[in-house]
Design a protein around this motif. Sequence first.
Motif, PDB file in Angstrom:
ATOM      1  N   UNK A  18       0.829  -1.218   0.000  1.00  0.00           N
ATOM      2  CA  UNK A  18       0.000   0.000   0.000  1.00  0.00           C
ATOM      3  C   UNK A  18       0.861   1.264   0.000  1.00  0.00           C
ATOM      4  N   UNK A  19       0.345   2.316  -0.616  1.00  0.00           N
ATOM      5  CA  UNK A  19       1.044   3.592  -0.725  1.00  0.00           C
ATOM      6  C   UNK A  19       0.316   4.636   0.110  1.00  0.00           C
ATOM      7  N   UNK A  20       1.063   5.316   0.954  1.00  0.00           N
ATOM      8  CA  UNK A  20       0.472   6.409   1.736  1.00  0.00           C
ATOM      9  C   UNK A  20       0.944   7.741   1.149  1.00  0.00           C
ATOM     10  N   UNK A  21       0.041   8.708   0.950  1.00  0.00           N
ATOM     11  CA  UNK A  21       0.462   9.995   0.377  1.00  0.00           C
ATOM     12  C   UNK A  21       1.393  10.741   1.330  1.00  0.00           C
ATOM     13  N   UNK A  22       2.203  11.668   0.812  1.00  0.00           N
ATOM     14  CA  UNK A  22       3.022  12.506   1.677  1.00  0.00           C
ATOM     15  C   UNK A  22       2.154  13.316   2.631  1.00  0.00           C
ATOM     16  N   UNK A  23       2.717  13.741   3.750  1.00  0.00           N
ATOM     17  CA  UNK A  23       1.992  14.487   4.782  1.00  0.00           C
ATOM     18  C   UNK A  23       1.323  15.736   4.201  1.00  0.00           C
ATOM     19  N   UNK A  24       2.063  16.470   3.356  1.00  0.00           N
ATOM     20  CA  UNK A  24       1.517  17.727   2.834  1.00  0.00           C
ATOM     21  C   UNK A  24       0.322  17.477   1.921  1.00  0.00           C
ATOM     22  N   UNK A  25       0.260  16.285   1.346  1.00  0.00           N
ATOM     23  CA  UNK A  25      -0.870  15.946   0.484  1.00  0.00           C
ATOM     24  C   UNK A  25      -2.011  15.362   1.302  1.00  0.00           C
ATOM     25  N   UNK A  26      -1.673  14.495   2.261  1.00  0.00           N
ATOM     26  CA  UNK A  26      -2.694  13.806   3.049  1.00  0.00           C
ATOM     27  C   UNK A  26      -3.332  14.731   4.079  1.00  0.00           C
ATOM     28  N   UNK A  27      -2.519  15.514   4.789  1.00  0.00           N
ATOM     29  CA  UNK A  27      -3.020  16.340   5.901  1.00  0.00           C
ATOM     30  C   UNK A  27      -3.251  17.797   5.516  1.00  0.00           C
ATOM     31  N   UNK A  28      -2.301  18.351   4.731  1.00  0.00           N
ATOM     32  CA  UNK A  28      -2.393  19.776   4.387  1.00  0.00           C
ATOM     33  C   UNK A  28      -3.127  20.019   3.080  1.00  0.00           C
ATOM     34  N   UNK A  29      -3.514  18.934   2.415  1.00  0.00           N
ATOM     35  CA  UNK A  29      -4.324  18.998   1.202  1.00  0.00           C
ATOM     36  C   UNK A  29      -3.626  19.719   0.035  1.00  0.00           C
ATOM     37  N   UNK A  30      -2.286  19.642  -0.003  1.00  0.00           N
ATOM     38  CA  UNK A  30      -1.573  20.179  -1.161  1.00  0.00           C
ATOM     39  C   UNK A  30      -1.892  19.303  -2.381  1.00  0.00           C
ATOM     40  N   UNK A  31      -2.009  19.943  -3.525  1.00  0.00           N
ATOM     41  CA  UNK A  31      -2.379  19.184  -4.721  1.00  0.00           C
ATOM     42  C   UNK A  31      -1.297  19.243  -5.814  1.00  0.00           C
ATOM     43  N   UNK A  32      -0.118  19.798  -5.467  1.00  0.00           N
ATOM     44  CA  UNK A  32       0.920  19.972  -6.494  1.00  0.00           C
ATOM     45  C   UNK A  32       2.019  18.908  -6.410  1.00  0.00           C
ATOM     46  N   UNK A  33       1.763  17.791  -5.720  1.00  0.00           N
ATOM     47  CA  UNK A  33       2.746  16.718  -5.624  1.00  0.00           C
ATOM     48  C   UNK A  33       2.609  15.832  -6.862  1.00  0.00           C
ATOM     49  N   UNK A  34       3.578  15.920  -7.754  1.00  0.00           N
ATOM     50  CA  UNK A  34       3.500  15.173  -9.007  1.00  0.00           C
ATOM     51  C   UNK A  34       3.887  13.712  -8.809  1.00  0.00           C
ATOM     52  N   UNK A  35       3.298  12.808  -9.579  1.00  0.00           N
ATOM     53  CA  UNK A  35       3.656  11.382  -9.485  1.00  0.00           C
ATOM     54  C   UNK A  35       5.052  11.146 -10.043  1.00  0.00           C
ATOM     55  N   UNK A  36       5.636   9.974  -9.769  1.00  0.00           N
ATOM     56  CA  UNK A  36       6.970   9.670 -10.287  1.00  0.00           C
ATOM     57  C   UNK A  36       7.013   9.753 -11.809  1.00  0.00           C
ATOM     58  N   UNK A  37       8.063  10.324 -12.375  1.00  0.00           N
ATOM     59  CA  UNK A  37       8.174  10.383 -13.836  1.00  0.00           C
ATOM     60  C   UNK A  37       8.639   9.047 -14.410  1.00  0.00           C
ATOM     61  N   UNK A  38       8.431   8.859 -15.694  1.00  0.00           N
ATOM     62  CA  UNK A  38       9.005   7.737 -16.461  1.00  0.00           C
ATOM     63  C   UNK A  38       8.570   6.365 -15.949  1.00  0.00           C
ATOM     64  N   UNK A  39       7.293   6.261 -15.596  1.00  0.00           N
ATOM     65  CA  UNK A  39       6.801   4.980 -15.073  1.00  0.00           C
ATOM     66  C   UNK A  39       5.921   4.227 -16.073  1.00  0.00           C
ATOM     67  N   UNK A  40       5.852   4.702 -17.288  1.00  0.00           N
ATOM     68  CA  UNK A  40       4.973   4.053 -18.288  1.00  0.00           C
ATOM     69  C   UNK A  40       5.325   2.565 -18.438  1.00  0.00           C
ATOM     70  N   UNK A  41       4.297   1.734 -18.336  1.00  0.00           N
ATOM     71  CA  UNK A  41       4.471   0.304 -18.553  1.00  0.00           C
ATOM     72  C   UNK A  41       5.074  -0.466 -17.394  1.00  0.00           C
ATOM     73  N   UNK A  42       5.319   0.193 -16.255  1.00  0.00           N
ATOM     74  CA  UNK A  42       5.928  -0.501 -15.114  1.00  0.00           C
ATOM     75  C   UNK A  42       4.915  -1.276 -14.285  1.00  0.00           C
ATOM     76  N   UNK A  43       3.737  -0.736 -14.168  1.00  0.00           N
ATOM     77  CA  UNK A  43       2.741  -1.363 -13.266  1.00  0.00           C
ATOM     78  C   UNK A  43       1.597  -1.963 -14.053  1.00  0.00           C
TER      79      UNK A  43
END
Length: 274
Positions: free
Chosen positions: A249-274
């Motif tokens: 399981x993945x837990x969001x960063x504190x600033x995203x989970x608690x402070x509701x920041x929305x500018x946390x970008x996902x990891x780059x270059x992950x196409x086809x990995x999952x």
Amino acid sequence: YGHQAARIANFSRIRNFIRRRYEDLPLNIPEDKKEDKAYINRYIDKNLEFLLKEIVKKQGKLSKEEQCFIEEFTQIARETKRLERRCLKLMDDFLAREPIWQWLQRIKGISKVLAINLIRNFGYCEEAKSPSSIWKFAGLDVVDGKARARKRGEKAQYRPRAKVVAWLIGDSFLKQRTPYYREIYDKEKQRLEALEFEPGELHEKYPNSYKVTDLKLTPLHIHRRAMRKMIKRFLIHYYVVARKLKGLPIRPPYVEEKLKHTNIEPPPLTDGLF
């Protein structure tokens, strides 16, 4: 690293001898430390054989002792280079079995050595319940509003080697101008350079580094802060990719989970990995 250091040391001995002979410098007297390193470019490994021939042309044959020195250390250097290549082959075999390498090899600046050290020190973040856990593990968390610092005589509350690896990666990103991550550094550096503090504010927080009259961060402080932000962002991405690849399981960063920041970008270059 050990085999690499041995190769570099042996070639450096040969290089030092050839440079001293080529420039007619005494062999048995230590040199003053040179500030200008421009001369190094002339004595790179691929030029040494040519320069040695030039010495013989200019000064005549090398003495028996000098010839022996060159031959022996050249042979040792070649052997250490062969051992290094064998280690690289083992590294290739190891990384081929690691799912995370499929992502890491896409990131400019992540060498095989850095990738192996990442996996060795951070694994797949199995024990990290949140991104802040991996920051704390690498000594990149904040204590009393300041970056964590190791105190003399006290046991480190983080893994020092993991911190070294994290900073080596940051340094590589800067030198290689790694897309996305270098941009984080540049933007943060620009933001910090524009900051102006109240008189005494910096001195109160960092009494050993700033005077009461200082209103701006020093260039070194700005660099370190920007580096930390870039490295911490990469470690968030490493956490996300590693745990996803392991089905954890993945837990969001504190600033995203608690402070509701929305500018946390996902990891780059992950196409086809999952």
